[in-house]
Write a protein that holds these residues in place. Structure first.
Motif, PDB file in Angstrom:
ATOM      1  N   CYS A 129      -0.113   6.846  -0.388  1.00 60.15           N
ATOM      2  CA  CYS A 129       0.301   8.120   0.225  1.00 60.15           C
ATOM      3  C   CYS A 129       1.532   8.682  -0.496  1.00 60.15           C
ATOM      4  O   CYS A 129       1.614   9.885  -0.742  1.00 60.15           O
ATOM      5  N   HIS A 130       2.479   7.817  -0.812  1.00 62.48           N
ATOM      6  CA  HIS A 130       3.641   8.260  -1.602  1.00 62.48           C
ATOM      7  C   HIS A 130       3.209   8.186  -3.063  1.00 62.48           C
ATOM      8  O   HIS A 130       3.679   7.354  -3.836  1.00 62.48           O
ATOM      9  N   ILE A 168       0.969   7.305  10.580  1.00 63.70           N
ATOM     10  CA  ILE A 168       1.344   6.007  10.010  1.00 63.70           C
ATOM     11  C   ILE A 168       1.599   4.944  11.085  1.00 63.70           C
ATOM     12  O   ILE A 168       1.992   3.840  10.760  1.00 63.70           O
ATOM     13  N   LEU A 227       3.505   5.329  14.217  1.00 57.00           N
ATOM     14  CA  LEU A 227       4.815   5.316  14.877  1.00 57.00           C
ATOM     15  C   LEU A 227       4.667   5.190  16.389  1.00 57.00           C
ATOM     16  O   LEU A 227       5.507   4.590  17.048  1.00 57.00           O
ATOM     17  N   TYR A 271       7.350  -0.657   8.610  1.00 55.83           N
ATOM     18  CA  TYR A 271       6.091  -0.873   7.888  1.00 55.83           C
ATOM     19  C   TYR A 271       5.736  -2.363   7.847  1.00 55.83           C
ATOM     20  O   TYR A 271       4.580  -2.731   7.692  1.00 55.83           O
ATOM     21  N   GLU A 279       0.795  -1.237   0.000  1.00 56.68           N
ATOM     22  CA  GLU A 279       0.000   0.000   0.000  1.00 56.68           C
ATOM     23  C   GLU A 279       0.829   1.289   0.000  1.00 56.68           C
ATOM     24  O   GLU A 279       0.285   2.362   0.253  1.00 56.68           O
ATOM     25  N   CYS A 280       2.106   1.207  -0.267  1.00 58.17           N
ATOM     26  CA  CYS A 280       2.949   2.409  -0.171  1.00 58.17           C
ATOM     27  C   CYS A 280       2.448   3.527  -1.094  1.00 58.17           C
ATOM     28  O   CYS A 280       2.503   4.714  -0.759  1.00 58.17           O
ATOM     29  N   TYR A 325       1.569  13.545  10.111  1.00 55.50           N
ATOM     30  CA  TYR A 325       2.650  14.419   9.614  1.00 55.50           C
ATOM     31  C   TYR A 325       2.634  14.413   8.098  1.00 55.50           C
ATOM     32  O   TYR A 325       2.043  13.523   7.467  1.00 55.50           O
ATOM     33  N   LEU A 377       9.499  10.416  -1.661  1.00 55.60           N
ATOM     34  CA  LEU A 377      10.521   9.370  -1.569  1.00 55.60           C
ATOM     35  C   LEU A 377      11.603   9.553  -2.631  1.00 55.60           C
ATOM     36  O   LEU A 377      12.558   8.760  -2.683  1.00 55.60           O
ATOM     37  N   PRO A 424       6.498  12.757   3.291  1.00 49.86           N
ATOM     38  CA  PRO A 424       7.678  13.226   2.556  1.00 49.86           C
ATOM     39  C   PRO A 424       7.751  12.537   1.194  1.00 49.86           C
ATOM     40  O   PRO A 424       7.304  11.402   1.055  1.00 49.86           O
ATOM     41  N   TYR A 452      15.311   9.217   9.082  1.00 46.91           N
ATOM     42  CA  TYR A 452      13.948   9.250   8.572  1.00 46.91           C
ATOM     43  C   TYR A 452      12.886   9.506   9.635  1.00 46.91           C
ATOM     44  O   TYR A 452      13.085   9.226  10.801  1.00 46.91           O
ATOM     45  N   MET A 453      11.770  10.025   9.153  1.00 50.11           N
ATOM     46  CA  MET A 453      10.572  10.415   9.921  1.00 50.11           C
ATOM     47  C   MET A 453      10.794  11.793  10.565  1.00 50.11           C
ATOM     48  O   MET A 453      11.907  12.291  10.626  1.00 50.11           O
ATOM     49  N   HIS A 454       9.691  12.378  11.050  1.00 48.50           N
ATOM     50  CA  HIS A 454       9.748  13.765  11.535  1.00 48.50           C
ATOM     51  C   HIS A 454      10.707  13.911  12.711  1.00 48.50           C
ATOM     52  O   HIS A 454      11.247  14.985  12.946  1.00 48.50           O
TER      53      HIS A 454
HETATM   54  C1  HEC Z   1      -0.979   6.185   5.118  1.00 45.54           C
HETATM   55  C2  HEC Z   1      -0.007   6.840   4.267  1.00 45.54           C
HETATM   56  C3  HEC Z   1       1.313   6.149   4.053  1.00 45.54           C
HETATM   57  C4  HEC Z   1       1.538   4.859   3.620  1.00 45.54           C
HETATM   58  C5  HEC Z   1       0.517   3.799   3.266  1.00 45.54           C
HETATM   59  C6  HEC Z   1       2.974   4.706   3.558  1.00 45.54           C
HETATM   60  N1  HEC Z   1       3.595   5.856   3.942  1.00 45.54           N
HETATM   61 FE1  HEC Z   1       5.576   6.147   4.091  1.00 45.54          FE
HETATM   62  N2  HEC Z   1       5.261   7.909   5.063  1.00 45.54           N
HETATM   63  C7  HEC Z   1       4.023   8.500   5.228  1.00 45.54           C
HETATM   64  C8  HEC Z   1       4.168   9.620   6.134  1.00 45.54           C
HETATM   65  C9  HEC Z   1       3.051  10.550   6.583  1.00 45.54           C
HETATM   66  C10 HEC Z   1       5.519   9.665   6.514  1.00 45.54           C
HETATM   67  C11 HEC Z   1       6.154  10.618   7.545  1.00 45.54           C
HETATM   68  C12 HEC Z   1       5.689  10.142   8.921  1.00 45.54           C
HETATM   69  C13 HEC Z   1       6.285  10.861  10.108  1.00 45.54           C
HETATM   70  O1  HEC Z   1       7.420  11.344  10.053  1.00 45.54           O
HETATM   71  O2  HEC Z   1       5.607  10.894  11.142  1.00 45.54           O
HETATM   72  C14 HEC Z   1       6.181   8.591   5.794  1.00 45.54           C
HETATM   73  C15 HEC Z   1       7.549   8.327   5.823  1.00 45.54           C
HETATM   74  C16 HEC Z   1       8.178   7.400   5.030  1.00 45.54           C
HETATM   75  C17 HEC Z   1       9.604   7.291   4.848  1.00 45.54           C
HETATM   76  C18 HEC Z   1      10.639   8.214   5.496  1.00 45.54           C
HETATM   77  C19 HEC Z   1      10.872   9.400   4.587  1.00 45.54           C
HETATM   78  C20 HEC Z   1      11.653  10.510   5.209  1.00 45.54           C
HETATM   79  O3  HEC Z   1      12.168  11.335   4.452  1.00 45.54           O
HETATM   80  O4  HEC Z   1      11.740  10.611   6.453  1.00 45.54           O
HETATM   81  C21 HEC Z   1       9.831   6.257   3.981  1.00 45.54           C
HETATM   82  C22 HEC Z   1      11.177   5.777   3.463  1.00 45.54           C
HETATM   83  C23 HEC Z   1       8.548   5.703   3.639  1.00 45.54           C
HETATM   84  N3  HEC Z   1       7.562   6.419   4.293  1.00 45.54           N
HETATM   85  C24 HEC Z   1       8.350   4.616   2.807  1.00 45.54           C
HETATM   86  C25 HEC Z   1       7.119   3.951   2.712  1.00 45.54           C
HETATM   87  C26 HEC Z   1       6.963   2.609   2.179  1.00 45.54           C
HETATM   88  C27 HEC Z   1       8.073   1.757   1.621  1.00 45.54           C
HETATM   89  C28 HEC Z   1       5.629   2.291   2.320  1.00 45.54           C
HETATM   90  C29 HEC Z   1       4.951   0.977   1.991  1.00 45.54           C
HETATM   91  C30 HEC Z   1       5.445  -0.151   2.768  1.00 45.54           C
HETATM   92  C31 HEC Z   1       4.978   3.456   2.895  1.00 45.54           C
HETATM   93  N4  HEC Z   1       5.910   4.417   3.135  1.00 45.54           N
HETATM   94  C32 HEC Z   1       3.615   3.544   3.173  1.00 45.54           C
HETATM   95  C33 HEC Z   1       2.841   8.062   4.680  1.00 45.54           C
HETATM   96  C34 HEC Z   1       2.620   6.769   4.247  1.00 45.54           C
END
Ligand code: HEC
Ligand code: HEC
Length: 337
Positions: free
Chosen positions: A216-217, A230, A232, A284, A212-213, A254, A259, A257, A268-270
């Motif tokens: 949102c991305h 997400i 955390l 994840y 499901e990545c 948050y 990718l 970001p 990574y993360m906020h």
């Molecule tokens: C529901 C929405 C959502 C889904 C689904 C999702 N992400 Fe994210 N992702 C986010 C958000 C929002 C953040 C920042 C969260 C925070 O910092 O609190 C994030 C952060 C990240 C980051 C860190 C980026 C950075 O610059 O700090 C990576 C890498 C990432 N996601 C990869 C993935 C991958 C791989 C998947 C699938 C397995 C995925 N995400 C699924 C919303 C999502």
């Protein structure tokens, strides 16, 4: 350098000509289906949404040159001790491994919310006004020096130096920071050798309902430019987007970001809690913590996540690494003037 080295009159002419038949920055919105290349001023990669540019701040070579100068110029900060580029490092996609929570500067022209909690809203001009006036508390007296007066003159027609003009120029420079030429993009454009077998498997997983990545991305920008919790933390009261909107449903959410170039923009993360992409993918896969506002798109929050095999996690990380745009990280026009 590339722009400065040529006569600005010549570039102006190219720019003015292009303003007729093509969509151009000076004229409003850049087209999305064609590569628009105004003497390398701004290229919109294939598949990107159109870039909106406010009529009052068209992107010009002189404005971009001034914005770039200010971005790298310590005179912009009130105490004169730091420049934007001291925290935002080009080789790190304008992020920073050492300073805490620094957001990358990648394709921000398509963002409407800025900072992790979206507390700055609007156009690049709006967020740059905040950066200059509130974050840096720029003292214009420090900027009143002949070299900068000349650049303000070239960019805006008179040598007058104001924080508003500094913000406009920074926004113009920021609009040129477009990244869309990674191995993934070359693969999508038909070069099947651009991705390895593992990266292709990772891509398929990224776009699958299992991980499901992509929800949102999303899009070619690899972000929906919205906010999500997400999973955390279990305790999310009054944090993140919720602290800005006052709505409980936004607690713990948050900004997503991008990718693009994520391999170089860690930690990574906020709150910088993960040092590596492997840790992020493990999160994840099995580190998700349920909470009342967790996003419905997060896979199996009660079971801890998507439960990916070791091989799947390796493929996913390999795919994330294939989003690195070496041209962007090394583009001389984005570096120190
Ligand atoms: C529901 C929405 C959502 C889904 C689904 C999702 N992400 Fe994210 N992702 C986010 C958000 C929002 C953040 C920042 C969260 C925070 O910092 O609190 C994030 C952060 C990240 C980051 C860190 C980026 C950075 O610059 O700090 C990576 C890498 C990432 N996601 C990869 C993935 C991958 C791989 C998947 C699938 C397995 C995925 N995400 C699924 C919303 C999502
Ligand atoms: C001391 C280090 C530091 C300096 C200097 C700095 N920044 Fe930042 N920047 C950050 C951090 C940390 C964040 C994330 C903060 C947050 O979200 O609360 C950020 C976020 C941003 C964002 C939001 C990006 C997004 O995705 O929403 C923009 C735009 C930005 N900075 C521009 C600038 C500009 C322009 C300057 C110079 C005037 C500057 N920054 C100077 C550390 C810095």
């Amino acid at each position: 350098m590339r722009w400065a080295a040529r006569s600005s009159r010549a570039i102006g002419a190219v720019f003015a000509l292009a303003c007729g038949p093509l969509f151009t920055l000076a004229c409003g919105v850049l087209g999305s289906d064609e590569d628009v290349d105004l003497d390398h001023l701004v290229q919109i990669p294939r598949g990107f949404p159109p870039m909106e540019v406010p009529d009052h701040n068209p992107t010009t070579p002189e404005g971009v040159a001034l914005g770039r100068q200010l971005y790298y110029d310590q005179r912009l900060s009130n105490g004169g001790a730091r420049a934007c580029a001291d925290c935002h490092l080009q080789e790190r996609a304008f992020s920073n491994p050492a300073a805490s929570g620094v957001l990358a500067h990648v394709n921000l022209a398509w963002s409407r919310y800025f900072l992790w909690d979206g507390s700055e809203e609007g156009t690049l001009e709006d967020v740059m006004r905040f950066e200059v006036e509130e974050f840096f508390q720029t003292d214009v007296e420090r900027l009143r020096e002949p070299d900068l007066e000349e650049m303000f003159q070239a960019a805006f027609g008179t040598p007058e130096i104001t924080t508003e003009r500094a913000a406009l120029a920074l926004a113009q420079f920021q609009r040129t920071l477009v990244s869309g030429n990674s191995p993934y993009d070359r693969y999508m454009q038909g070069d099947r050798s651009a991705l390895s077998a593992s990266e292709v498997r990772g891509m398929k997983l990224f776009y699958s309902e299992r991980a499901e990545c992509f929800h949102c991305h999303a899009t070619a920008l690899f972000t929906d430019n919205l906010f999500h919790n997400i999973g955390l933390d279990a305790e999310v009261d009054g944090t993140g987007r919720g602290a800005v909107t006052g709505r409980r449903i936004d607690d713990g959410a948050y900004k997503t970001p991008t990718l693009r170039n994520v391999a170089v923009s860690g930690p990574y993360m906020h709150d910088d809690r993960f040092a590596t992409l492997e840790e992020v993918v493990d999160f994840y896969s099995e580190g998700i913590v349920d909470s009342p506002t967790i996003d419905p798109l997060i896979v199996d929050p009660r079971g801890g996540g998507a439960q990916l095999s070791r091989a799947e996690r390796e493929d996913l990380v390999a795919f994330l690494r294939a989003l690195t745009d070496e041209g962007f990280l090394n583009e001389p026009a984005f570096g120190p003037p």
